[in-house]
Design a protein around this motif. Structure first.
Motif, short mmCIF file in Angstrom:
data_model
loop_
_atom_site.label_atom_id
_atom_site.label_comp_id
_atom_site.label_asym_id
_atom_site.label_seq_id
_atom_site.Cartn_x
_atom_site.Cartn_y
_atom_site.Cartn_z
N THR A 147 8.60 7.66 5.97
CA THR A 147 7.30 6.59 6.29
C THR A 147 8.03 5.50 7.02
O THR A 147 9.21 5.00 6.92
CB THR A 147 6.48 6.18 5.10
N CYS A 148 7.23 4.69 7.84
CA CYS A 148 7.73 3.60 8.71
C CYS A 148 6.54 2.58 8.63
O CYS A 148 5.40 2.96 8.42
CB CYS A 148 8.28 3.97 9.93
N SER A 149 6.97 1.33 8.89
CA SER A 149 6.07 0.34 8.84
C SER A 149 6.28 -0.85 9.64
O SER A 149 7.48 -1.15 10.33
CB SER A 149 6.04 -0.24 7.20
N ARG A 150 5.26 -1.74 9.72
CA ARG A 150 5.39 -3.12 10.41
C ARG A 150 6.45 -3.85 9.75
O ARG A 150 6.99 -4.95 10.40
CB ARG A 150 4.03 -3.78 10.56
N ASP A 151 6.73 -3.77 8.58
CA ASP A 151 7.78 -4.39 7.76
C ASP A 151 9.23 -4.09 8.15
O ASP A 151 10.32 -4.58 8.07
CB ASP A 151 7.73 -4.26 6.28
N LYS A 152 9.41 -3.39 9.53
CA LYS A 152 10.64 -3.05 10.02
C LYS A 152 11.38 -2.07 9.51
O LYS A 152 12.95 -1.92 9.81
CB LYS A 152 11.36 -4.36 10.33
N SER A 153 10.97 -1.20 8.30
CA SER A 153 11.85 -0.66 7.53
C SER A 153 11.39 0.96 7.64
O SER A 153 10.03 1.20 8.23
CB SER A 153 11.89 -0.69 6.08
N VAL A 154 12.15 2.09 7.36
CA VAL A 154 11.97 3.21 7.11
C VAL A 154 12.31 3.61 5.69
O VAL A 154 13.35 3.26 5.26
CB VAL A 154 12.78 4.21 8.23
N TRP A 155 11.18 4.49 4.86
CA TRP A 155 11.46 4.59 3.77
C TRP A 155 11.58 6.34 3.58
O TRP A 155 10.78 7.02 4.32
CB TRP A 155 10.39 4.22 2.69
N ILE A 156 12.69 6.91 3.04
CA ILE A 156 12.59 8.33 2.86
C ILE A 156 12.44 8.64 1.41
O ILE A 156 12.97 8.03 0.34
CB ILE A 156 14.24 8.88 3.18
N TRP A 157 11.71 9.53 1.06
CA TRP A 157 10.95 10.04 -0.20
C TRP A 157 11.63 11.44 -0.53
O TRP A 157 11.15 12.34 0.29
CB TRP A 157 9.60 9.69 -0.30
N GLU A 158 11.87 11.51 -1.78
CA GLU A 158 12.12 12.95 -2.09
C GLU A 158 10.82 13.69 -2.80
O GLU A 158 10.22 12.83 -3.72
CB GLU A 158 13.14 13.00 -3.18
N CYS A 159 10.56 14.69 -2.40
CA CYS A 159 9.30 15.42 -3.09
C CYS A 159 9.53 16.17 -4.19
O CYS A 159 10.07 17.30 -4.05
CB CYS A 159 8.64 16.10 -1.97
N LEU A 160 9.11 15.63 -5.40
CA LEU A 160 9.50 16.58 -6.64
C LEU A 160 8.58 17.30 -7.19
O LEU A 160 7.41 17.30 -6.29
CB LEU A 160 9.88 15.35 -7.82
N GLN A 161 8.50 17.95 -8.18
CA GLN A 161 7.56 18.77 -8.57
C GLN A 161 6.31 17.70 -9.05
O GLN A 161 6.24 16.81 -9.15
CB GLN A 161 8.19 19.48 -10.04
N ASP A 162 5.03 18.72 -9.03
CA ASP A 162 3.76 17.87 -9.53
C ASP A 162 3.31 16.85 -8.75
O ASP A 162 2.91 15.84 -9.08
CB ASP A 162 3.84 17.44 -10.92
N ASN A 163 3.69 17.14 -7.20
CA ASN A 163 3.55 16.05 -6.25
C ASN A 163 3.85 14.51 -6.87
O ASN A 163 3.14 13.59 -6.58
CB ASN A 163 2.01 16.05 -5.97
N ASP A 164 5.25 14.55 -7.35
CA ASP A 164 5.92 13.21 -7.52
C ASP A 164 6.90 12.75 -6.64
O ASP A 164 7.46 13.78 -5.86
CB ASP A 164 6.50 13.42 -9.16
N PHE A 165 6.79 11.53 -6.20
CA PHE A 165 7.60 11.30 -5.07
C PHE A 165 8.86 10.21 -5.38
O PHE A 165 8.04 9.09 -6.00
CB PHE A 165 7.07 10.84 -3.68
N GLU A 166 10.03 10.25 -4.97
CA GLU A 166 11.03 9.16 -5.37
C GLU A 166 11.62 8.72 -4.33
O GLU A 166 11.89 9.54 -3.35
CB GLU A 166 12.01 10.03 -6.43
N CYS A 167 11.84 7.36 -4.15
CA CYS A 167 12.45 6.89 -3.12
C CYS A 167 13.87 7.12 -3.23
O CYS A 167 14.48 6.77 -3.94
CB CYS A 167 12.14 5.34 -2.89
N LEU A 168 14.30 7.78 -1.96
CA LEU A 168 15.90 8.14 -1.82
C LEU A 168 16.60 6.89 -1.16
O LEU A 168 17.81 6.60 -1.36
CB LEU A 168 16.08 9.23 -1.31
N SER A 169 15.93 6.26 -0.14
CA SER A 169 16.63 5.33 0.68
C SER A 169 15.63 4.49 1.44
O SER A 169 14.67 4.92 1.66
CB SER A 169 17.51 6.14 1.75
N VAL A 170 15.92 3.28 1.67
CA VAL A 170 15.34 2.37 2.58
C VAL A 170 16.02 1.80 3.70
O VAL A 170 17.27 1.27 3.36
CB VAL A 170 14.77 1.12 1.78
N LEU A 171 15.72 2.35 4.62
CA LEU A 171 16.50 2.25 6.06
C LEU A 171 16.13 1.15 6.79
O LEU A 171 15.14 0.86 7.31
CB LEU A 171 16.34 3.28 6.84
N HIS A 172 17.08 0.01 7.12
CA HIS A 172 16.89 -1.04 7.84
C HIS A 172 17.92 -0.84 8.98
O HIS A 172 19.12 -0.77 8.70
CB HIS A 172 17.06 -2.48 6.95
#
Length: 360
Positions: A147-172
């Motif tokens: 995902t990306c945003s007006r806050d200038k960052s890109v976030w990468i999420w890992e898709c886990l079981q049961d539609n749970d999402f964990e942030c792997l990295s915040v890219l600046h």
């Protein structure tokens, strides 16, 4: 060559920002300023021939004989839904909003519902951005979400079981609003486009993600990008009115160096190009923007060695003026029927087009 409108899908009550075809090519999702995601079913004549993974897994409804609105996904977000994308399995829809969230909708088993109906459940809300979220992308295996945003960052999420999402990295790395993200279709390489006039290429390094290349060539905001029909090529679109064709300097699989091999212009008064999509099936490039028109470019067949020699030539094979009554915000090729194109506009409608080359 021709680009003919085959359908106009009306239902949104505000501008339509984005459209996305399902992996099977039978369904089309759209989203916009009315805070809703709408899912449309294609007529039989425009169905893809491939089996639908979602249908096999969830007994999804049969495709209707005419374009129909199959579902309206509301109340998931409180502001404009800027972008929506299908997961590779076809069972999930991710949508990002100006309320800074990303929500995940899951297609439910058909059960006793009548044919032509779809039921979706909101199964996850992914939060982290500080400002408006602008774009979302799945990787090829559906294991990562960006995902990306007006806050200038890109976030990468890992898709886990049961539609749970964990942030792997915040890219600046971008200095301004990040407008668009897209994973490479074959590798876990992420591309981003920004208001800072650049594109960036991100790869995993030492259990984290890092920027391995910054592409400079546009003179104003980069609104979007698409990976080419070749794995070592991409096209980007900009507020400067141009499309730039980039080629990985060291060939497929090496994305740390890029060079510009072609620049396509032709927008009236250099109007902003908001969206571009390069069909991996046909090689055609579609673009749309602030002059309300859609253009389709293709590599010149009379120069078959152009790409190998770093000097490809592209010609405009179709141009529809006033394709929408206002800005064209998004264009997308069908992944199964490569002659079908969908577009979204500020005029609150989605259009479906058929593209044909001479002799077809």
């Amino acid at each position: 060559m021709s680009l003919k409108r085959r359908a106009v899908l009306a239902g949104h009550t505000d501008r339509v920002w984005h459209v996305a075809w399902s992996p099977c090519g039978k369904y089309l999702a759209s989203c916009g300023g009315d805070r809703a995601v709408r899912v449309w079913g294609a007529p039989t004549s425009q169905q893809g021939s491939n089996a639908d993974p979602a249908a096999d897994a969830t007994q999804a409804p049969a495709v209707p004989v005419e374009w129909r609105l199959l579902a309206t996904l509301e109340d998931g977000q409180t502001r404009t839904v800027r972008c929506c994308e299908w997961s590779p399995c076809g069972r999930l829809l991710a949508a990002v909003s100006f309320d800074a969230t990303c929500v995940i909708w899951e297609l439910q088993p058909a059960g006793g519902r009548a044919a032509g109906e779809m039921e979706w459940e909101l199964t996850a809300s992914v939060e982290g951005h500080e400002h408006e979220a602008k774009s979302v992308a799945w990787n090829r295996g559906g294991t990562l979400l960006a995902t990306c945003s007006r806050d200038k960052s890109v976030w990468i999420w890992e898709c886990l079981q049961d539609n749970d999402f964990e942030c792997l990295s915040v890219l600046h790395g971008h200095e301004q609003d990040v407008k668009f993200v897209r994973f490479h279709p074959r590798e876990d390489v992420l591309f981003s486009a920004s208001y800072d006039d650049t594109l960036k290429v991100w790869q995993e390094e030492d259990d984290d993600w890092a920027c391995v290349a910054t592409l400079k060539g546009h003179t104003s905001t980069v609104w979007g990008l698409s990976i080419g029909s070749r794995d070592d090529g991409l096209v980007s679109c900009s507020d400067d009115g141009s499309l730039i064709i980039w080629k990985a300097a060291n060939g497929e699989g090496n994305y740390d160096k890029w060079r510009i091999v072609s620049k396509l212009e032709g927008q009236q008064n250099k109007a902003t190009v908001y969206s571009v999509d390069w069909s991996r099936e046909s090689g055609a490039i579609a673009s749309g923007g602030a002059d309300d028109s859609i253009r389709v470019f293709a590599e010149d067949l009379e120069q078959p060695q152009g790409w190998a020699l770093d000097s490809p030539s592209f010609v405009c094979e179709a141009h529809v003026e006033k394709a929408h009554e206002a800005d064209v915000n998004c264009v997308r090729w069908n992944p199964v029927k490569p002659w079908l194109l969908a577009s979204a506009g500020d005029d609150q409608v989605v259009s479906v087009w058929e593209f044909r080359r001479s002799g077809e």
